[in-house]
Design a protein around this motif. Structure first.
Motif, short mmCIF file in Angstrom:
data_model
loop_
_atom_site.label_atom_id
_atom_site.label_comp_id
_atom_site.label_asym_id
_atom_site.label_seq_id
_atom_site.Cartn_x
_atom_site.Cartn_y
_atom_site.Cartn_z
N ASN A 192 9.08 1.16 11.57
CA ASN A 192 7.46 1.70 11.56
C ASN A 192 7.04 1.12 12.66
O ASN A 192 6.78 -0.10 12.59
N THR A 193 6.43 1.84 13.83
CA THR A 193 5.89 1.30 14.88
C THR A 193 4.47 0.83 14.48
O THR A 193 4.07 -0.22 15.31
N LYS A 253 0.81 -1.21 0.09
CA LYS A 253 0.09 0.01 0.12
C LYS A 253 0.83 1.24 -0.12
O LYS A 253 0.23 2.32 -0.28
N ASP A 254 2.26 1.19 0.39
CA ASP A 254 2.93 2.42 0.65
C ASP A 254 4.29 2.18 0.05
O ASP A 254 4.93 1.41 0.52
N LYS A 255 4.67 3.06 -0.81
CA LYS A 255 6.04 3.05 -1.51
C LYS A 255 7.00 3.34 -0.67
O LYS A 255 7.87 2.61 -0.53
N ALA A 256 6.84 4.28 0.24
CA ALA A 256 8.16 4.50 1.33
C ALA A 256 8.27 3.27 2.06
O ALA A 256 9.38 3.19 2.55
N ILE A 257 7.12 2.69 2.80
CA ILE A 257 7.38 1.44 3.66
C ILE A 257 8.00 0.38 2.85
O ILE A 257 8.71 -0.45 3.37
N LYS A 258 7.60 0.31 1.36
CA LYS A 258 8.28 -0.89 0.46
C LYS A 258 9.49 -0.71 0.51
O LYS A 258 10.32 -1.60 0.78
N ILE A 259 10.27 0.43 0.42
CA ILE A 259 11.53 0.80 0.49
C ILE A 259 12.13 0.53 1.66
O ILE A 259 13.30 -0.11 1.99
N GLN A 260 11.50 1.00 2.80
CA GLN A 260 11.85 1.01 4.06
C GLN A 260 12.07 -0.42 4.64
O GLN A 260 13.13 -0.94 5.48
#
Length: 714
Positions: free
Chosen positions: A441-442, A308-315
């Protein structure tokens, strides 16, 4: 009649050569060299390993301690897997400069990117030091005393064995402590990122295709080794120069066909080929299912957010990939062991072993080994399960618990070593936590915590489970931890760790997250670990004697090879398809056609770059295609494992034809039980690598560095 005998002889050689094995390069002369030549190898054992001249070993470094690479130019250019370089590619990636999604290419050396803590290690020399390591051991009666003596001897030999000042000595155990070998090495710590395809090529198929065949992943990345002005190992400096290797691999684009000879060199991590049947049974029925359950829960949470989230995908890309890799491997391993009826095969081996013991009159020395295994593995079962569940939940999958355990260790350091050691560890911890929180990511971790702590409460053996976790509400506990604990942010942790040791430890012990970890860690380290270690020490001693007996009672033709232990090895076989199930036959090659067939626009795993689609549609394959098709990957009977990722796949002449990156799912059991019928290693075809570098990336500067062996024009 003579022709028939010759054909039968060749068949015997082929069957033998498919029985697996990870062989020590310095010991190839004799049986191994004969087998390889009968399979079609045209070079010698001396060409593979030599201390007197440059040889293949000089072009195969250990990459970052966990993978393998190969040198492919006289300017220190190295090739390894995309997934081996993944952490480094990710570390340079941002939303604005997303090298994971878009790829990275340095079109001149000044554009190459340095990587913190990345290193490669070359093997200089291999020497057998068994006699020296075991000196004074036989007279000792206690297993603990024997292990201490061996450890002391290794330390002394490592320190005193001859080497250059820039080299290191390392001694490794083989055959479960029956052989010890010294490796003299050189480690280079300035290794720069040169090129990486987008993940839609380098990680194509991602978790769905991981460990399976057919495969269509361009799993490669390029780095360069830099040295000081004397061509010696050094750390990063702007004025370092490209490393001049002793040897680098010529690259063949002559093409491949089924039954061609293949050889893989590298640093396989761990295998346990000589475990008794009772141990394999425990892995299949108890340990693997528990570990799979924890990782399955973690991955479901992470994947939901990453999609759902590109930034989380990288992270979370590297962490998720690491968790998934072992998870799927354990599933395939269990499936393969059941399919191959490995436990029954081990039982039969043990029946035959016992007959050999009796025939040799060795009952007094070896007669009770199998009974001892049965007793000790039965006794260790619950302790081993508790160990794996604690490790998976607290140390591997739940990030806040992993951090909490590091703080728990900080408290133990104060209790055992005092204030100064406490302060040193605290400072190092604070300095290193920035990288942890950068990719933390909490919200994700709270969901993971809820799932894994529930599994811990239900799966941890009841006789060991802390009372705090009896009948817990995992959702409530997760909410309490993530709303009350200071471990959720970097700033709060730094405040928590501010002050003298007394202040810090008082603050830690009031923190809800730390309290949960401390209960779990105290329980494991005081209730489980001591007894596990005690039983496991007995198992280790029995395994060593069992291995000694196998070596003593086996013929050379039985091909008893040492288990993998992250040391330099050679494995060989043939390109070959296989039959995983009734009515299913897999060919040994895949092509770019399969990439397009799997293509799902915008998908997390099966998206394809438009430029690659355009190259496919125009069939613009350059010199790398064959009959209008672009080869992507192939499989062979080489016996590989984790650590062989990035290993060079070589042809009969020692030319590079691909790089190893995986195994077929049904054959991941080869770490425990190798079956030539279904165990296959997966390699990306070097022609696909060159095609992507040349036609897709336009990095002609890199192509010009390489020595490419092309088909002779007719």
């Amino acid at each position: 009649m003579k022709l028939l005998r010759l054909l039968l002889l060749l068949l015997v050689f082929q069957v033998q050569a498919q029985q697996g094995g990870m062989w020590i390069p310095s010991l190839l002369k004799g049986m191994n060299e004969s087998e390889m030549k009968n399979l079609g190898m045209k070079i010698s054992a001396e060409d593979i390993y030599s201390v007197n001249k440059s040889s293949l070993k000089d072009a195969v470094p250990h990459f970052d301690g966990g993978c393998t690479a190969e040198v492919i130019s006289d300017k220190g250019l190295i090739l390894t897997n995309h997934h081996c370089g993944y952490d480094n590619i990710q570390s340079h990636s941002t939303v604005e400069h997303d090298y994971l999604t878009n790829g990275f290419w340095a079109y001149k050396m000044e554009e190459e990117l340095p990587n913190k803590d990345l290193f490669v290690t070359f093997i200089i020399r291999i020497d057998d030091v068994t006699e020296k390591v075991l000196s004074g051991v036989a007279s000792l009666t206690s297993e603990a005393d024997k292990q201490k003596k061996i450890k002391d001897n290794i330390a002394e030999l490592s320190k005193t064995s001859p080497k250059e000042s820039w080299q290191e000595n390392s001694i490794k155990t083989f055959y479960d402590g029956n052989q010890y070998i010294l490796f003299v090495t050189e480690t280079f710590r300035d290794v720069r990122l040169v090129g990486a395809p987008p993940s839609s090529i380098g990680k194509f198929g991602s978790d769905t295709d991981n460990w399976v065949w057919p495969r269509h992943t361009g799993d490669f990345s390029l780095f360069r080794i830099y040295a000081d002005k004397n061509n010696r190992p050094t750390t990063y400096a702007a004025d370092n120069v490209p490393y001049k290797p002793k040897y680098f691999f010529p690259i063949s684009i002559n093409g491949l066909k089924e039954n061609d000879f293949t050889m893989v060199l590298g640093f396989p991590g761990t295998t346990r080929e000589y475990l008794p049947a009772v141990a394999v049974e425990q892995i299949v029925n108890t340990l693997n299912p528990a570990k799979i359950e924890v990782r399955d829960a973690t991955l479901k949470v992470q994947n939901e957010f990453m999609r759902k989230d590109k930034a989380i995908k990288i992270q979370y890309a590297a962490k998720n990939s690491s968790i998934s890799n072992a998870w799927k491997k354990w599933i395939g391993e269990s499936k393969g062991l059941k399919k191959a009826n490995a436990v029954a095969a081990k039982r039969q081996f043990e029946v035959d072993f016992q007959k050999k013991v009796i025939a040799a009159g060795k009952q007094g020395e070896y007669g009770n080994l199998l009974a001892d295994f049965e007793k000790n593995y039965t006794e260790i079962n619950d302790y081993a399960l508790a160990r794996d569940v604690f490790t998976e939940v607290a140390l591997r999958n739940t990030e806040i618990l992993n951090l909490g355990y590091k703080l728990y260790q900080l408290e133990q350091i104060y209790n055992t070593k005092g204030e100064q050691s406490f302060n040193d560890r605290r400072n190092n911890l604070i300095n290193g936590l920035g990288d942890f929180y950068k990719d933390y990511n909490t919200t994700i971790d709270e969901k993971v915590f809820e799932k894994t702590i529930g599994i811990y409460a239900n799966t941890y053996p009841k006789q060991f489970l802390p009372s705090t976790f009896e009948n817990i509400n995992a959702a409530v506990l997760a909410n309490e931890v993530f709303t009350q604990s200071q471990l959720v942010t970097y700033e709060k942790v730094k405040v928590l760790l501010t002050g003298d040791s007394k202040t810090v430890l008082e603050s830690l012990n009031k923190d809800k997250g730390f309290q949960v970890v401390k209960i779990m860690a105290d329980n494991y380290l005081k209730t489980v670990a001591p007894k596990y270690d005690e039983i496991n020490l007995r198992i280790t001693a029995t395994q060593r004697t069992y291995m000694k007996a196998i070596l003593e009672l086996s013929k050379k033709s039985d091909r008893i090879f040492p288990d993998a232990n992250s040391t330099f090895r050679v494995t060989y076989g043939k390109i070959k398809g296989y039959k995983p199930n009734d009515g299913v036959i897999y060919e040994p090659f895949t092509y770019l056609d399969g990439v397009i067939e799997k293509y799902i626009p915008g998908d997390y795993e099966f998206d394809v770059p438009q430029k690659l689609i355009d190259l496919y549609n125009t069939k613009n394959y350059g010199n790398y295609g064959v009959k209008g098709k672009m080869p992507v990957a192939f499989i062979a009977t080489n016996h590989t494992t984790g650590g062989n990722s990035g290993s060079p796949a070589l042809d009969a002449n020692g030319n590079l034809i691909g790089l190893n990156f995986d195994r077929v799912w049904e054959g991941t059991m080869s770490d425990i039980f190798y079956s030539p019928e279904i165990c296959r290693n997966i390699m990306v075809d070097i022609r696909y690598v060159l095609f992507v570098v040349d036609k897709f990336a336009g990095a002609e500067n890199l192509i010009k560095e390489m020595k490419i062996v092309a088909p002779k024009k007719k």
